[in-house]
Design a protein around this motif. Sequence first.
Motif, PDB file in Angstrom:
ATOM      1  N   GLY A  91       0.809  -1.217   0.000  1.00  0.00           N
ATOM      2  CA  GLY A  91       0.000   0.000   0.000  1.00  0.00           C
ATOM      3  C   GLY A  91       0.837   1.260   0.000  1.00  0.00           C
ATOM      4  O   GLY A  91       0.455   2.282  -0.579  1.00  0.00           O
ATOM      5  N   THR A  92       1.995   1.215   0.647  1.00  0.00           N
ATOM      6  CA  THR A  92       2.868   2.388   0.700  1.00  0.00           C
ATOM      7  C   THR A  92       3.537   2.648  -0.642  1.00  0.00           C
ATOM      8  O   THR A  92       3.631   3.791  -1.080  1.00  0.00           O
ATOM      9  CB  THR A  92       3.948   2.194   1.788  1.00  0.00           C
ATOM     10  N   LEU A  93       3.980   1.609  -1.301  1.00  0.00           N
ATOM     11  CA  LEU A  93       4.768   1.781  -2.525  1.00  0.00           C
ATOM     12  C   LEU A  93       3.929   1.927  -3.795  1.00  0.00           C
ATOM     13  O   LEU A  93       4.331   2.609  -4.729  1.00  0.00           O
ATOM     14  CB  LEU A  93       5.732   0.605  -2.687  1.00  0.00           C
ATOM     15  N   ALA A  94       2.779   1.290  -3.848  1.00  0.00           N
ATOM     16  CA  ALA A  94       1.970   1.298  -5.074  1.00  0.00           C
ATOM     17  C   ALA A  94       1.210   2.618  -5.223  1.00  0.00           C
ATOM     18  O   ALA A  94       0.721   3.171  -4.247  1.00  0.00           O
ATOM     19  CB  ALA A  94       0.995   0.126  -5.062  1.00  0.00           C
ATOM     20  N   PRO A  95       1.110   3.123  -6.455  1.00  0.00           N
ATOM     21  CA  PRO A  95       0.450   4.423  -6.672  1.00  0.00           C
ATOM     22  C   PRO A  95      -1.055   4.307  -6.882  1.00  0.00           C
ATOM     23  O   PRO A  95      -1.583   4.802  -7.874  1.00  0.00           O
ATOM     24  CB  PRO A  95       1.138   4.940  -7.921  1.00  0.00           C
ATOM     25  N   GLY A  96      -1.763   3.666  -5.978  1.00  0.00           N
ATOM     26  CA  GLY A  96      -3.191   3.502  -6.192  1.00  0.00           C
ATOM     27  C   GLY A  96      -4.022   3.907  -4.990  1.00  0.00           C
ATOM     28  O   GLY A  96      -4.949   3.190  -4.635  1.00  0.00           O
ATOM     29  N   TRP A  97      -3.707   5.010  -4.344  1.00  0.00           N
ATOM     30  CA  TRP A  97      -4.518   5.440  -3.199  1.00  0.00           C
ATOM     31  C   TRP A  97      -5.841   6.036  -3.665  1.00  0.00           C
ATOM     32  O   TRP A  97      -6.839   5.956  -2.988  1.00  0.00           O
ATOM     33  CB  TRP A  97      -3.745   6.455  -2.344  1.00  0.00           C
ATOM     34  N   ARG A  98      -5.818   6.665  -4.836  1.00  0.00           N
ATOM     35  CA  ARG A  98      -7.044   7.274  -5.364  1.00  0.00           C
ATOM     36  C   ARG A  98      -7.007   7.166  -6.882  1.00  0.00           C
ATOM     37  O   ARG A  98      -5.965   7.315  -7.506  1.00  0.00           O
ATOM     38  CB  ARG A  98      -7.092   8.745  -4.932  1.00  0.00           C
ATOM     39  N   GLN A  99      -8.180   6.887  -7.461  1.00  0.00           N
ATOM     40  CA  GLN A  99      -8.301   6.849  -8.917  1.00  0.00           C
ATOM     41  C   GLN A  99      -9.159   8.017  -9.374  1.00  0.00           C
ATOM     42  O   GLN A  99     -10.228   8.272  -8.804  1.00  0.00           O
ATOM     43  CB  GLN A  99      -8.937   5.548  -9.385  1.00  0.00           C
ATOM     44  N   TYR A 112      -6.845   0.732  -4.726  1.00  0.00           N
ATOM     45  CA  TYR A 112      -6.525  -0.535  -4.059  1.00  0.00           C
ATOM     46  C   TYR A 112      -5.430  -0.372  -3.015  1.00  0.00           C
ATOM     47  O   TYR A 112      -5.414  -1.068  -2.002  1.00  0.00           O
ATOM     48  CB  TYR A 112      -6.136  -1.596  -5.092  1.00  0.00           C
ATOM     49  N   SER A 113      -4.490   0.540  -3.212  1.00  0.00           N
ATOM     50  CA  SER A 113      -3.400   0.719  -2.247  1.00  0.00           C
ATOM     51  C   SER A 113      -3.913   1.214  -0.907  1.00  0.00           C
ATOM     52  O   SER A 113      -3.397   0.826   0.148  1.00  0.00           O
ATOM     53  CB  SER A 113      -2.368   1.714  -2.778  1.00  0.00           C
ATOM     54  N   LEU A 114      -4.921   2.056  -0.951  1.00  0.00           N
ATOM     55  CA  LEU A 114      -5.503   2.554   0.293  1.00  0.00           C
ATOM     56  C   LEU A 114      -6.198   1.426   1.051  1.00  0.00           C
ATOM     57  O   LEU A 114      -6.077   1.308   2.274  1.00  0.00           O
ATOM     58  CB  LEU A 114      -6.478   3.691  -0.010  1.00  0.00           C
ATOM     59  N   VAL A 115      -6.877   0.554   0.324  1.00  0.00           N
ATOM     60  CA  VAL A 115      -7.541  -0.597   0.945  1.00  0.00           C
ATOM     61  C   VAL A 115      -6.494  -1.544   1.543  1.00  0.00           C
ATOM     62  O   VAL A 115      -6.650  -2.027   2.675  1.00  0.00           O
ATOM     63  CB  VAL A 115      -8.433  -1.333  -0.078  1.00  0.00           C
ATOM     64  N   LEU A 116      -5.403  -1.785   0.808  1.00  0.00           N
ATOM     65  CA  LEU A 116      -4.346  -2.650   1.334  1.00  0.00           C
ATOM     66  C   LEU A 116      -3.711  -2.051   2.584  1.00  0.00           C
ATOM     67  O   LEU A 116      -3.379  -2.771   3.533  1.00  0.00           O
ATOM     68  CB  LEU A 116      -3.279  -2.897   0.266  1.00  0.00           C
ATOM     69  N   SER A 117      -3.551  -0.740   2.595  1.00  0.00           N
ATOM     70  CA  SER A 117      -2.986  -0.069   3.771  1.00  0.00           C
ATOM     71  C   SER A 117      -3.898  -0.241   4.979  1.00  0.00           C
ATOM     72  O   SER A 117      -3.424  -0.485   6.103  1.00  0.00           O
ATOM     73  CB  SER A 117      -2.764   1.416   3.491  1.00  0.00           C
ATOM     74  N   TYR A 118      -5.199  -0.104   4.765  1.00  0.00           N
ATOM     75  CA  TYR A 118      -6.168  -0.334   5.844  1.00  0.00           C
ATOM     76  C   TYR A 118      -6.070  -1.765   6.374  1.00  0.00           C
ATOM     77  O   TYR A 118      -5.993  -1.988   7.586  1.00  0.00           O
ATOM     78  CB  TYR A 118      -7.595  -0.124   5.344  1.00  0.00           C
ATOM     79  N   LEU A 119      -6.114  -2.722   5.468  1.00  0.00           N
ATOM     80  CA  LEU A 119      -6.062  -4.126   5.886  1.00  0.00           C
ATOM     81  C   LEU A 119      -4.770  -4.448   6.618  1.00  0.00           C
ATOM     82  O   LEU A 119      -4.772  -5.131   7.647  1.00  0.00           O
ATOM     83  CB  LEU A 119      -6.228  -5.044   4.669  1.00  0.00           C
ATOM     84  N   GLY A 120      -3.650  -3.960   6.084  1.00  0.00           N
ATOM     85  CA  GLY A 120      -2.367  -4.186   6.739  1.00  0.00           C
ATOM     86  C   GLY A 120      -2.325  -3.580   8.125  1.00  0.00           C
ATOM     87  O   GLY A 120      -1.827  -4.197   9.078  1.00  0.00           O
ATOM     88  N   SER A 121      -2.868  -2.380   8.262  1.00  0.00           N
ATOM     89  CA  SER A 121      -2.910  -1.726   9.575  1.00  0.00           C
ATOM     90  C   SER A 121      -3.728  -2.547  10.558  1.00  0.00           C
ATOM     91  O   SER A 121      -3.322  -2.753  11.711  1.00  0.00           O
ATOM     92  CB  SER A 121      -3.525  -0.336   9.448  1.00  0.00           C
ATOM     93  N   CYS A 122      -4.874  -3.025  10.113  1.00  0.00           N
ATOM     94  CA  CYS A 122      -5.745  -3.807  10.996  1.00  0.00           C
ATOM     95  C   CYS A 122      -5.083  -5.121  11.407  1.00  0.00           C
ATOM     96  O   CYS A 122      -5.176  -5.536  12.570  1.00  0.00           O
ATOM     97  CB  CYS A 122      -7.087  -4.070  10.320  1.00  0.00           C
ATOM     98  N   LEU A 123      -4.394  -5.780  10.469  1.00  0.00           N
ATOM     99  CA  LEU A 123      -3.704  -7.024  10.815  1.00  0.00           C
ATOM    100  C   LEU A 123      -2.582  -6.773  11.817  1.00  0.00           C
ATOM    101  O   LEU A 123      -2.371  -7.559  12.747  1.00  0.00           O
ATOM    102  CB  LEU A 123      -3.156  -7.699   9.558  1.00  0.00           C
ATOM    103  N   GLU A 124      -1.856  -5.668  11.644  1.00  0.00           N
ATOM    104  CA  GLU A 124      -0.790  -5.341  12.591  1.00  0.00           C
ATOM    105  C   GLU A 124      -1.361  -5.035  13.975  1.00  0.00           C
ATOM    106  O   GLU A 124      -0.787  -5.436  14.994  1.00  0.00           O
ATOM    107  CB  GLU A 124       0.026  -4.156  12.088  1.00  0.00           C
TER     108      GLU A 124
END
Length: 187
Positions: free
Chosen positions: A27-35, A158-170
């Motif tokens: 989520g941090t590296l991929a450029p997909g926080w907003r389309q 999708y990167s924003l969603v992955l960042s959310y999921l990763g945060s929740c798992l951590e």
Amino acid sequence: LPSMRTPTEMIVGLVLCPCGLLLTLTGTLAPGWRQVSLIPDQPMDVVWEQGIWDICRERQSTHDRLCGQADELGYFEQVPVRVAQGLMPSSLVVTVVGLVVATLGVRCWQPEPRHLVAGVAGLVLLLSGLMSLVPSSWYTQELWALPAPPGSTLTVGYSLVLSYLGSCLEILGGLALALSFHQCCKE
């Protein structure tokens, strides 16, 4: 006689946190926080993918993708983007530190786990999850307020969603490891 089983909370923490690290890293590296789509004066199938480091332009009919687009609207100067640029990499570093400490606390080289060390690692990993959850949440809150061409359509990437999921798992993994304090208090 010591039990040779690793406590369940430690196993859960050591499974969830590395998964969270991978999702947060992506989520941090991929450029997909907003389309940004349906951009005026552009072909209908052009989509801009905006991340915290880069802006990519993709023509969906031909799948031609060009990253490194110029920031003509001042997107990267916005406070939520700047905060994400600082907190997301910091969260990754804190997660790696937490995982190293967790490895030392869980029964890797000794017959009994070190509950106090595992509990401290859980708190560090909980902190790292919160550090990545804050910019993800703030960015989502300000998604439609960030500069975009007038009349264009904005969607969550999708990167924003992955960042959310990763945060929740951590956070969940950190909480699981922090349960080791319970055993430490018993002793």
